[in-house]
Design a protein around this motif. Sequence first.
Motif, mmCIF file in Angstrom:
data_model
loop_
_atom_site.group_PDB
_atom_site.id
_atom_site.type_symbol
_atom_site.label_atom_id
_atom_site.label_comp_id
_atom_site.label_asym_id
_atom_site.label_seq_id
_atom_site.Cartn_x
_atom_site.Cartn_y
_atom_site.Cartn_z
ATOM 1 N N THR A 40 65.958 82.661 30.015
ATOM 2 C CA THR A 40 66.093 81.249 30.374
ATOM 3 C C THR A 40 66.931 80.505 29.342
ATOM 4 O O THR A 40 67.634 79.557 29.674
ATOM 5 N N ILE A 41 66.861 80.963 28.078
ATOM 6 C CA ILE A 41 67.688 80.333 27.043
ATOM 7 C C ILE A 41 69.162 80.554 27.364
ATOM 8 O O ILE A 41 69.977 79.623 27.324
ATOM 9 N N GLY A 42 69.504 81.817 27.678
ATOM 10 C CA GLY A 42 70.893 82.117 28.012
ATOM 11 C C GLY A 42 71.350 81.384 29.263
ATOM 12 O O GLY A 42 72.475 80.882 29.325
ATOM 13 N N ALA A 43 70.472 81.317 30.282
ATOM 14 C CA ALA A 43 70.830 80.619 31.519
ATOM 15 C C ALA A 43 71.059 79.131 31.266
ATOM 16 O O ALA A 43 72.014 78.537 31.765
ATOM 17 N N ALA A 44 70.160 78.541 30.472
ATOM 18 C CA ALA A 44 70.293 77.110 30.168
ATOM 19 C C ALA A 44 71.570 76.834 29.386
ATOM 20 O O ALA A 44 72.290 75.862 29.646
ATOM 21 N N ARG A 45 71.865 77.721 28.426
ATOM 22 C CA ARG A 45 73.085 77.542 27.625
ATOM 23 C C ARG A 45 74.323 77.662 28.507
ATOM 24 O O ARG A 45 75.278 76.905 28.369
ATOM 25 N N ARG A 46 74.284 78.617 29.425
ATOM 26 C CA ARG A 46 75.450 78.819 30.292
ATOM 27 C C ARG A 46 75.669 77.622 31.204
ATOM 28 O O ARG A 46 76.813 77.215 31.458
ATOM 29 N N LEU A 47 74.583 77.038 31.714
ATOM 30 C CA LEU A 47 74.701 75.922 32.655
ATOM 31 C C LEU A 47 74.798 74.571 31.964
ATOM 32 O O LEU A 47 75.094 73.560 32.612
ATOM 33 N N GLY A 48 74.500 74.531 30.642
ATOM 34 C CA GLY A 48 74.534 73.267 29.929
ATOM 35 C C GLY A 48 73.376 72.356 30.269
ATOM 36 O O GLY A 48 73.528 71.130 30.274
ATOM 37 N N VAL A 49 72.212 72.946 30.554
ATOM 38 C CA VAL A 49 71.022 72.164 30.898
ATOM 39 C C VAL A 49 69.859 72.657 30.042
ATOM 40 O O VAL A 49 69.991 73.577 29.240
ATOM 41 N N SER A 50 68.690 72.059 30.223
ATOM 42 C CA SER A 50 67.512 72.465 29.469
ATOM 43 C C SER A 50 66.847 73.671 30.118
ATOM 44 O O SER A 50 67.062 73.954 31.307
ATOM 45 N N GLN A 51 66.015 74.378 29.329
ATOM 46 C CA GLN A 51 65.272 75.504 29.877
ATOM 47 C C GLN A 51 64.331 75.041 30.988
ATOM 48 O O GLN A 51 64.135 75.751 31.984
ATOM 49 N N SER A 52 63.739 73.863 30.817
ATOM 50 C CA SER A 52 62.816 73.365 31.839
ATOM 51 C C SER A 52 63.543 73.108 33.157
ATOM 52 O O SER A 52 62.988 73.323 34.239
ATOM 53 N N SER A 53 64.801 72.686 33.082
ATOM 54 C CA SER A 53 65.583 72.476 34.308
ATOM 55 C C SER A 53 65.826 73.789 35.027
ATOM 56 O O SER A 53 65.746 73.871 36.258
ATOM 57 N N VAL A 54 66.097 74.847 34.251
ATOM 58 C CA VAL A 54 66.293 76.167 34.850
ATOM 59 C C VAL A 54 65.011 76.633 35.523
ATOM 60 O O VAL A 54 65.011 77.096 36.670
ATOM 61 N N SER A 55 63.887 76.520 34.812
ATOM 62 C CA SER A 55 62.606 76.960 35.363
ATOM 63 C C SER A 55 62.240 76.171 36.617
ATOM 64 O O SER A 55 61.745 76.732 37.601
ATOM 65 N N ARG A 56 62.491 74.864 36.598
ATOM 66 C CA ARG A 56 62.173 74.029 37.752
ATOM 67 C C ARG A 56 63.025 74.416 38.958
ATOM 68 O O ARG A 56 62.519 74.544 40.080
ATOM 69 N N ALA A 57 64.316 74.645 38.736
ATOM 70 C CA ALA A 57 65.207 75.019 39.834
ATOM 71 C C ALA A 57 64.793 76.364 40.436
ATOM 72 O O ALA A 57 64.797 76.536 41.663
ATOM 73 N N LEU A 58 64.405 77.305 39.586
ATOM 74 C CA LEU A 58 63.988 78.616 40.092
ATOM 75 C C LEU A 58 62.685 78.517 40.874
ATOM 76 O O LEU A 58 62.499 79.187 41.890
ATOM 77 N N GLY A 59 61.769 77.663 40.392
ATOM 78 C CA GLY A 59 60.518 77.468 41.122
ATOM 79 C C GLY A 59 60.761 76.886 42.502
ATOM 80 O O GLY A 59 60.139 77.305 43.486
ATOM 81 N N GLN A 60 61.671 75.929 42.582
ATOM 82 C CA GLN A 60 62.003 75.332 43.874
ATOM 83 C C GLN A 60 62.649 76.359 44.801
ATOM 84 O O GLN A 60 62.358 76.393 46.007
ATOM 85 N N LEU A 61 63.495 77.202 44.242
ATOM 86 C CA LEU A 61 64.169 78.217 45.060
ATOM 87 C C LEU A 61 63.170 79.243 45.577
ATOM 88 O O LEU A 61 63.216 79.633 46.755
ATOM 89 N N GLU A 62 62.248 79.683 44.736
ATOM 90 C CA GLU A 62 61.234 80.644 45.166
ATOM 91 C C GLU A 62 60.376 80.046 46.277
ATOM 92 O O GLU A 62 60.009 80.733 47.244
ATOM 93 N N GLN A 63 60.050 78.756 46.161
ATOM 94 C CA GLN A 63 59.266 78.095 47.197
ATOM 95 C C GLN A 63 60.055 78.010 48.502
ATOM 96 O O GLN A 63 59.514 78.220 49.588
ATOM 97 N N ARG A 64 61.356 77.771 48.383
ATOM 98 C CA ARG A 64 62.192 77.619 49.570
ATOM 99 C C ARG A 64 62.334 78.940 50.331
ATOM 100 O O ARG A 64 62.246 78.994 51.548
ATOM 101 N N VAL A 65 62.572 80.037 49.579
ATOM 102 C CA VAL A 65 62.804 81.315 50.247
ATOM 103 C C VAL A 65 61.511 82.068 50.520
ATOM 104 O O VAL A 65 61.508 83.077 51.241
ATOM 105 N N GLY A 66 60.404 81.620 49.934
ATOM 106 C CA GLY A 66 59.128 82.275 50.177
ATOM 107 C C GLY A 66 59.024 83.654 49.561
ATOM 108 O O GLY A 66 58.289 84.508 50.061
ATOM 109 N N ARG A 67 59.749 83.894 48.479
ATOM 110 C CA ARG A 67 59.738 85.186 47.793
ATOM 111 C C ARG A 67 59.599 84.988 46.290
ATOM 112 O O ARG A 67 60.077 83.987 45.747
#
Length: 303
Positions: A23-50
Amino acid sequence: MAEPRHRLREMEALRALVTTGTTIGAARRLGVSQSSVSRALGQLEQRVGRTLFLRSAGKIEPTAAALRLNEQLDPLFETLALIEGAEWAQADEEPLRLIVPPTLAHNFIITRVAAFLKQNPGKNLQLDIQATDVLVSGILDLRYDLGLTSAMIQRSGVTLVPWLRSHVVCAMPKGHPLEAKEIVTPADLEGVELIEFLRRLGTRAITEQLFARSGVKPRTVAETATNMAALELVREGLGVTVLNPFPVLSVGVPNISVRPFDAHITYDTSFVLPAGRQPSELAQQFMEYIKSTTPADDYSEAV
């Protein structure tokens, strides 16, 4: 219903995490916080149901569903890249950031970097020489474009492209009794002074398992971390060692004899790339150059 831009952020977070492995690497690559990465992934998992990532003991591993989805996203992000154009338009002008461990660097890569740049005037290459663990973290964090290693790496977020396979050998000082043998077997090392590799290295576990299965007990007299150090100790007459012959032994070493070792142990020398990213044109050119200029030896073959 979420707005399209929110969905795109979720896909970007997925792609960044699959590519970097943290998540550190992902956040650094996107220029956002780790919490933003985790939140986006949680929303995506909820959306796709996987479940897209498995979280255990501080590690995050992509599931098969995440890898399939990431692969399906390739056309989307390739199109976006073409629209934005900036990164790809300047790719040919950017240096190739290369990272290589010391043994490969000093005994193989440096001369080829020089020859490659002489054949390709105007190209730029940045060579860093670091241990394999630094290599892996640097590729994950996208600080390097390409790595080369013979180490046994098992890590999500990086892609290994093997190009040379070498068979284990036994190296000994000139005049050693085992020099009389055409092939050295594990049984031949019973009670023999042996230079081993440190336990943190993957090759040590492999040789220990081999000796245990064969009921053989060599006498370990030294442990070290690099092939060069092991061979220097061999040359000093301290004992024999079992190791990957490439690249140090490919052209021979003074005062050291080499014999094939009768064991199903091979070492793949591989290019290391960030997972989910196509190598740049310059990286592809350099990889092809390395493969085409590697000399044949008695212990290795192209993959």
